[in-house]
Enzyme design. Structure first.
Site, PDB file in Angstrom:
ATOM      1  N   LYS A   1     -15.364   5.788  11.098  1.00 46.57           N
ATOM      2  CA  LYS A   1     -14.948   5.058  12.341  1.00 46.57           C
ATOM      3  C   LYS A   1     -13.684   4.473  12.590  1.00 46.57           C
ATOM      4  O   LYS A   1     -13.058   4.627  13.690  1.00 46.57           O
ATOM      5  CB  LYS A   1     -16.254   3.945  12.240  1.00 46.57           C
ATOM      6  CG  LYS A   1     -17.560   4.375  12.284  1.00 46.57           C
ATOM      7  CD  LYS A   1     -18.405   3.041  12.533  1.00 46.57           C
ATOM      8  CE  LYS A   1     -19.792   3.070  11.750  1.00 46.57           C
ATOM      9  NZ  LYS A   1     -19.973   2.039  10.937  1.00 46.57           N
TER      10      LYS A   1
ATOM     11  N   LYS B   1      -9.973  -0.870   1.834  1.00 48.52           N
ATOM     12  CA  LYS B   1      -9.841  -1.445   3.259  1.00 48.52           C
ATOM     13  C   LYS B   1      -8.880  -2.395   3.306  1.00 48.52           C
ATOM     14  O   LYS B   1      -8.649  -2.850   4.372  1.00 48.52           O
ATOM     15  CB  LYS B   1     -11.542  -1.973   3.565  1.00 48.52           C
ATOM     16  CG  LYS B   1     -12.323  -0.767   4.016  1.00 48.52           C
ATOM     17  CD  LYS B   1     -13.555  -1.399   4.618  1.00 48.52           C
ATOM     18  CE  LYS B   1     -14.369  -0.172   5.069  1.00 48.52           C
ATOM     19  NZ  LYS B   1     -15.576  -0.534   5.629  1.00 48.52           N
TER      20      LYS B   1
ATOM     21  N   LYS C   1     -12.590  10.466   3.815  1.00 45.63           N
ATOM     22  CA  LYS C   1     -13.981  10.667   4.117  1.00 45.63           C
ATOM     23  C   LYS C   1     -13.720  10.278   5.705  1.00 45.63           C
ATOM     24  O   LYS C   1     -12.806   9.699   6.415  1.00 45.63           O
ATOM     25  CB  LYS C   1     -14.840   9.492   3.691  1.00 45.63           C
ATOM     26  CG  LYS C   1     -14.665   8.165   3.878  1.00 45.63           C
ATOM     27  CD  LYS C   1     -15.992   7.306   3.834  1.00 45.63           C
ATOM     28  CE  LYS C   1     -15.905   5.911   4.291  1.00 45.63           C
ATOM     29  NZ  LYS C   1     -17.069   5.283   4.592  1.00 45.63           N
TER      30      LYS C   1
HETATM   31  N1  AQP Z   1     -18.119  10.192   6.008  1.00 45.05           N
HETATM   32  C1  AQP Z   1     -19.152   9.776   5.498  1.00 45.05           C
HETATM   33  N2  AQP Z   1     -20.078  10.908   4.821  1.00 45.05           N
HETATM   34  C2  AQP Z   1     -21.232  10.312   4.262  1.00 45.05           C
HETATM   35  N3  AQP Z   1     -21.968   9.443   4.713  1.00 45.05           N
HETATM   36  C3  AQP Z   1     -21.083   8.433   5.146  1.00 45.05           C
HETATM   37  N4  AQP Z   1     -21.366   7.066   5.686  1.00 45.05           N
HETATM   38  C4  AQP Z   1     -20.247   6.613   6.350  1.00 45.05           C
HETATM   39  N5  AQP Z   1     -19.440   7.310   6.415  1.00 45.05           N
HETATM   40  C5  AQP Z   1     -19.896   8.583   5.786  1.00 45.05           C
HETATM   41  C6  AQP Z   1     -22.624   6.436   5.445  1.00 45.05           C
HETATM   42  O1  AQP Z   1     -23.084   5.955   6.593  1.00 45.05           O
HETATM   43  C7  AQP Z   1     -23.652   4.628   6.417  1.00 45.05           C
HETATM   44  C8  AQP Z   1     -23.456   3.599   7.379  1.00 45.05           C
HETATM   45  O2  AQP Z   1     -21.929   3.463   7.182  1.00 45.05           O
HETATM   46  P1  AQP Z   1     -21.069   2.100   7.778  1.00 45.05           P
HETATM   47  O3  AQP Z   1     -20.961   2.284   9.242  1.00 45.05           O
HETATM   48  O4  AQP Z   1     -22.172   0.604   7.474  1.00 45.05           O
HETATM   49  O5  AQP Z   1     -20.041   1.682   6.695  1.00 45.05           O
HETATM   50  P2  AQP Z   1     -18.914   2.598   6.258  1.00 45.05           P
HETATM   51  O6  AQP Z   1     -19.507   3.445   5.122  1.00 45.05           O
HETATM   52  O7  AQP Z   1     -17.829   1.681   6.082  1.00 45.05           O
HETATM   53  O8  AQP Z   1     -18.634   3.724   7.488  1.00 45.05           O
HETATM   54  P3  AQP Z   1     -17.237   4.226   8.042  1.00 45.05           P
HETATM   55  O9  AQP Z   1     -17.618   5.067   9.230  1.00 45.05           O
HETATM   56  O10 AQP Z   1     -16.210   4.308   6.895  1.00 45.05           O
HETATM   57  O11 AQP Z   1     -16.652   2.698   8.897  1.00 45.05           O
HETATM   58  P4  AQP Z   1     -15.505   2.155   8.811  1.00 45.05           P
HETATM   59  O12 AQP Z   1     -14.481   3.042   9.057  1.00 45.05           O
HETATM   60  O13 AQP Z   1     -15.670   0.990   9.694  1.00 45.05           O
HETATM   61  O14 AQP Z   1     -15.231   1.761   7.280  1.00 45.05           O
HETATM   62  C9  AQP Z   1     -23.616   4.287   5.059  1.00 45.05           C
HETATM   63  O15 AQP Z   1     -24.663   4.582   4.241  1.00 45.05           O
HETATM   64  C10 AQP Z   1     -22.525   5.099   4.617  1.00 45.05           C
HETATM   65  O16 AQP Z   1     -22.458   5.374   3.206  1.00 45.05           O
END
Ligand code: AQP
Length: 334
Positions: free
Chosen positions: A201, A114, A198
């Site tokens: 968002k 990140k 992965k």
């Molecule tokens: N691609 C994914 N596959 C499986 N699980 C996922 N999670 C996120 N992306 C995937 C799971 O969703 C939960 C909430 O995630 P979060 O929004 O708190 O944080 P994150 O993992 O950082 O999600 P993003 O979408 O990747 O956000 P950004 O782009 O802002 O970094 C968690 O349990 C996560 O594992």
């Protein structure tokens, strides 16, 4: 003394909740709420580790709450609240900052991903994010944490921190060592544009993910454009090695239709991806669109969503305060 089973997990209110959040986390949350006491948190303090526009953050906190409910969480069974409304998260995070070692944080791969190339410009909050996550879990003495596979390393760190705290202050089992609960079939949903990244968002292209609020037409368009390769669908799993985009789409379909990957391959072997993509779109529309429609409906009643959060906050606060009081005593604070 054995700690009772309790689930804790959180989702960041950073907008664009997607299929990865649903299959990797939310769906699991719902299964667990019928098995043990569960606490689900909109982790707004995690969200601000990168700049959030205040007006959008407010809206996203409510939208994430709506997504919890639309996915099937019941505010009468589970505690649903937003992190910043229970100040104990920040207090315990500070205590755990003093337990966690710099070397442990330096190994966290999500910070490296990140923060990117210019680490000096990342917020200190982003660096110590895993300690806040440990505090979220340990504040409630949670024993089980449903997360996507991307969070496994942070969970391991939470276990190390809990263990060091218990050892340093000679309070065996005061903090339980939390167990990750990770979906077996599809632990990581990958981007529709790049099967090695992965679904996320923050990915710039909206065509890399299926958002929970996407319309039927948009889902069909996104799947039509999803990257695949020129080969037909193989008969055996081993033939999907080095075909990450194909594997991702087949895994998504299998999970949505509750079939094993072998059964899916049997159904589509030898067929062209255009045939499969039609079926995948149908499965996505059947599962995702009703969730999106419920989010839409709930967002029209923000007073109700605020009431859900308020009730959750009151219940979470009671548990948090009791555990914090003991923690303060253990470490010698007056
Ligand atoms: N691609 C994914 N596959 C499986 N699980 C996922 N999670 C996120 N992306 C995937 C799971 O969703 C939960 C909430 O995630 P979060 O929004 O708190 O944080 P994150 O993992 O950082 O999600 P993003 O979408 O990747 O956000 P950004 O782009 O802002 O970094 C968690 O349990 C996560 O594992």
């Amino acid at each position: 003394m054995k700690n009772k089973n309790l689930t804790f997990s959180g989702v960041q209110p950073t907008g664009n909740l997607h299929l990865g959040n649903y299959l990797g986390a939310l769906k699991n949350f719902v299964d667990l709420q019928n098995k043990m006491e569960c606490i689900y948190c909109v982790v707004d303090l995690h969200a601000i580790t990168v700049y959030q526009k205040p007006s959008e953050l407010k809206e996203n906190i409510l939208e994430t709450t709506a997504a919890f409910l639309a996915s099937g969480l019941d505010e009468n069974k589970s505690i649903i609240f937003n992190q910043s409304s229970v100040s104990g998260h920040a207090e315990l995070a500070w205590i755990l900052n003093c337990i966690c070692r710099v070397g442990w944080l330096n190994r966290m791969t999500q910070f490296k991903d990140k923060a990117g190339k210019d680490k000096e410009k990342a917020s200190v909050g982003l660096y110590i994010y895993p300690n806040l996550m440990a505090a979220d879990i340990l504040l409630y003495k949670a024993t089980h944490v449903p997360v996507g596979e991307d969070q496994k390393q942070h969970l391991e760190l939470s276990r190390d921190i809990a263990q060091k705290f218990n050892r340093d202050f000679q309070v065996e089992n005061f903090f339980p060592l939390p167990e990750p609960i990770i979906q077996k079939n599809i632990s990581r949903v990958m981007s529709l544009r790049d099967g090695l990244k992965k679904m996320s968002k923050s990915e710039e292209s909206d065509f890399a993910r299926i958002n929970l609020r996407d319309s039927k037409d948009l889902i069909m368009q996104k799947i039509k454009k999803a990257k695949t390769d020129s080969l037909p669908i193989p008969e055996k799993k081993k033939d999907l090695i080095n075909r990450p985009e194909a594997l991702n789409l087949l895994n998504i379909y299998s999970d949505l239709t509750k079939k094993s990957l072998d059964v899916t391959l049997n159904e589509f072997q030898g067929k062209d991806f255009s045939v499969f993509k039609k079926k995948l779109s149908e499965a996505l529309i059947e599962i995702v669109c009703p969730v999106g429609e419920k989010i839409e409906k709930l967002m029209k009643d923000k007073t109700f969503l605020q009431k859900v959060l308020q009730k959750g906050t009151e219940n979470a606060y009671k548990i948090a305060e009791e555990n914090l009081k003991k923690t303060r005593e253990i470490i010698g604070l007056l």
